[in-house]
Design a protein around this motif. Structure first.
Motif, PDB file in Angstrom:
ATOM      1  N   CYS A 190      -0.503  -3.279   3.801  1.00  0.00           N
ATOM      2  CA  CYS A 190      -0.120  -4.097   2.651  1.00  0.00           C
ATOM      3  C   CYS A 190      -0.650  -3.479   1.360  1.00  0.00           C
ATOM      4  N   ILE A 201      -0.638 -13.192   5.355  1.00  0.00           N
ATOM      5  CA  ILE A 201       0.231 -12.220   4.698  1.00  0.00           C
ATOM      6  C   ILE A 201       0.662 -11.261   5.797  1.00  0.00           C
ATOM      7  N   CYS A 249       3.622  -5.728   3.474  1.00  0.00           N
ATOM      8  CA  CYS A 249       3.966  -6.543   2.303  1.00  0.00           C
ATOM      9  C   CYS A 249       3.434  -5.922   1.021  1.00  0.00           C
ATOM     10  N   ILE A 256       2.223  -7.316  -2.766  1.00  0.00           N
ATOM     11  CA  ILE A 256       1.897  -8.474  -3.589  1.00  0.00           C
ATOM     12  C   ILE A 256       1.849  -7.970  -5.027  1.00  0.00           C
TER      13      ILE A 256
END
Length: 153
Positions: free
Chosen positions: A97, A111, A115, A117
């Protein structure tokens, strides 16, 4: 020397229940990087802090997967009282991530893997795998490509 190296040394002592040294390392990280990175947190193999981990705050029970990039000024913490009936329920961050500068991830949420953010996003709900989230409160705006890698070599 960077914050993740110091964290790993402190975490090693913490896991072996060797007293005092983990606390000293946590305090040293705070003094040098202006960050609260407790050695009791779980940070996966290969995860790094961008820009030396300046201003990072992690809850003592937070869990971060492998191969993640954690930007400066982020907060990963528990939602005490107002959002959860249980205390110290922290986010679980998946593998690979990218958490951009200033993001806030708060509460008993997950999460997913791969991903992204966005900068200054406030994440209060679960995020599925391969998602791109931005905004306050955070919302899904896209999907990561199949070959997404948070850490490029």
């Amino acid at each position: 020397m960077n914050a993740v190296t110091l964290y790993r040394i402190g975490h090693w002592f913490y896991q072996r229940k060797i007293p005092v040294i983990p606390m000293l390392i946590r305090n040293f990280i705070f003094l040098i990087f202006n960050s609260y990175i407790p050695v009791s947190a779980s940070i996966g193999k290969g995860s790094i802090f961008a820009y030396g981990a300046i201003g990072v705050v992690l809850h003592a029970n937070s869990k971060i997967g492998s191969g993640c990039v954690l930007g400066q000024g982020i907060t990963i913490g528990a939602a005490e009282g107002f959002a959860s009936s249980e205390i110290n329920k922290c986010p679980v961050i998946g593998d690979n991530c990218y958490i951009s500068a200033g993001a806030r991830i708060i509460g008993d949420i997950k999460i997913g893997n791969n991903c992204q953010i966005g900068a200054s996003a406030v994440v209060l709900k679960d995020v599925p795998d391969n998602s791109v989230v931005v905004g306050i409160p955070a919302r899904i705006v896209g999907q990561t490509p199949n070959d997404f890698k948070a850490i490029r070599t």
